[in-house]
Design an enzyme around this catalytic site. Sequence first.
Site, PDB file in Angstrom:
ATOM      1  N   GLU A 200      -2.733   0.501   4.372  1.00  0.00           N
ATOM      2  CA  GLU A 200      -1.406   1.099   4.206  1.00  0.00           C
ATOM      3  C   GLU A 200      -0.704   0.578   2.952  1.00  0.00           C
ATOM      4  O   GLU A 200       0.346   1.072   2.582  1.00  0.00           O
ATOM      5  CB  GLU A 200      -0.558   0.860   5.470  1.00  0.00           C
ATOM      6  CG  GLU A 200       0.008  -0.549   5.660  1.00  0.00           C
ATOM      7  CD  GLU A 200      -1.003  -1.600   6.136  1.00  0.00           C
ATOM      8  OE1 GLU A 200      -2.225  -1.309   6.158  1.00  0.00           O
ATOM      9  OE2 GLU A 200      -0.569  -2.722   6.449  1.00  0.00           O
TER      10      GLU A 200
ATOM     11  N   HIS B 198      -5.380  -4.232   3.784  1.00  0.00           N
ATOM     12  CA  HIS B 198      -4.304  -3.375   4.282  1.00  0.00           C
ATOM     13  C   HIS B 198      -4.423  -1.972   3.686  1.00  0.00           C
ATOM     14  O   HIS B 198      -3.962  -1.745   2.572  1.00  0.00           O
ATOM     15  CB  HIS B 198      -2.948  -4.005   3.948  1.00  0.00           C
ATOM     16  CG  HIS B 198      -2.644  -5.200   4.795  1.00  0.00           C
ATOM     17  ND1 HIS B 198      -2.112  -5.086   6.058  1.00  0.00           N
ATOM     18  CD2 HIS B 198      -2.850  -6.519   4.597  1.00  0.00           C
ATOM     19  CE1 HIS B 198      -1.990  -6.279   6.597  1.00  0.00           C
ATOM     20  NE2 HIS B 198      -2.434  -7.184   5.723  1.00  0.00           N
TER      21      HIS B 198
ATOM     22  N   CYS C  20      -6.634  -5.641   9.298  1.00  0.00           N
ATOM     23  CA  CYS C  20      -6.332  -7.060   9.076  1.00  0.00           C
ATOM     24  C   CYS C  20      -6.522  -7.874  10.358  1.00  0.00           C
ATOM     25  O   CYS C  20      -7.635  -8.000  10.829  1.00  0.00           O
ATOM     26  CB  CYS C  20      -4.944  -7.227   8.465  1.00  0.00           C
ATOM     27  SG  CYS C  20      -4.681  -8.868   7.786  1.00  0.00           S
TER      28      CYS C  20
END
Lengths: 259, 206
Positions: free
Chosen positions: B185, B183, B79
């Site tokens: 994650e 993202h 990001c």
Amino acid sequence: MLSKRLISCLDVRDGRLVKSVRFVNTKDIGDPVSAARRYYEAGLDELVFYDITASSDQRDIMLDVVEDVARQVFIPFSVGGGLRSVEDCRRVLGAGAEKVNLNTAAVADPDVISEVADAFGVQAVVLSMDVKASPAASIPSGYEIVTHGGRRNTGMDAIEWARRGEALGAGEIVVNSIDADGTLEGYELTLTRMIAGTVGIPVIASGGGGRPEHLCDALTAGGADAALVASMLHYGHYSVGSIKQFLHDQGLKIRMTGQ
Amino acid sequence: MIHVVDYDAGNQTSVKRALDHLGVASIITSDSEELARAERIIFPGVGHAHSALETLRERGLDVALKSAGARGIPILGICVGCQILLSGSEETDLPCLDLIGGRCLRFRPDDPDLKVPHMGWNELCASHGHPVLRHLRPGDEVYFVHSYYPAPGDERDVLATSRYGVEFAAVIGRENIVATQFHVEKSGPVGLKILGEFARWDGDAC
């Protein structure tokens, strides 16, 4: 092309998952962490945890829930309920949430929206509005912001509040119809469309979702970017997969995980 | 051991949790000397490129990241961490790290229905068979939250694209550096696979 999101709302009281109809008659329906993991594995797009714990000394239980969820669930989730300050939000975000939902605290002090947005970015701030139809002449849109589960009127027009919330730094808006909440008879489409047509940030339809057709309506006629469901999933009437398949078959852009 | 860079830009803990879940050892650090000894680095980020760059400079992390890039160790930007790897950004007057040539541009959709930030799940389309993306299947979606997108100067540095009004680079990379605008994650199993592949990657792009 961006997909429409399916979001599930989990009401948590004293660390347990509960479901209320019109914010009363809450029922214990299980462990929030295992429900979150189950929905994540089934392909849900996002989660919202709403802490409805009555006493503030039990709030730390919620932080434990947030941490447990963050260790097992790898999709975005937000937390709301009882957050009043930048510090409250910092604790929840530090525990692993992506976003905070501001509701009553923002009505009482709108500046909290910009304080939280300045501290963590607009993407972290979700303005959650509880709305009720109102015939009052002082409410031009016909929809009024209410608090305390609809028991307290604020005299604020829903459209005006949405516009102001966006200007103050909200990154998304949850439009929760108190009239429709828990009825399973469909979202308040007129209200949802009105708000979606007013603001330039994503709008999440909430309250009243009972069948996949209702979500389809909210995401098309209602103009919403995402739809929030609770009972539909919690009671096992529908699965994440069956709802998504239905929306996909209706021609909506939906994230299909093929599980 | 993966060093996850902490510069008060938010999501380092989420990245560490995802690595824990994958059984990959990692450590969060804001110490530039520790980064100088790292063998693998994740450079995450949420929020504004400008304030992120200021914090990096204050802590000497900008220099540490640039020298890590030159040392040839595998680096993953996420990001804002992805955006800062470029030479510059429309979001700030400060020069960025310039590990990959190009700039970050703001979304300016003609279509009023396209809201900014671009927030939600969107499809990835791989343009190169990069090792970190080898599990990617057509139609896989990942989670984005951003108002600016990376635009590398060299087309060959675009590893995957996505579409939001315009086609934009969703994964960029050059040599030992790879970076995702989304993202990883928070992108479910698809994101975790990319993260897992990065943890094994030897830093060779071919």
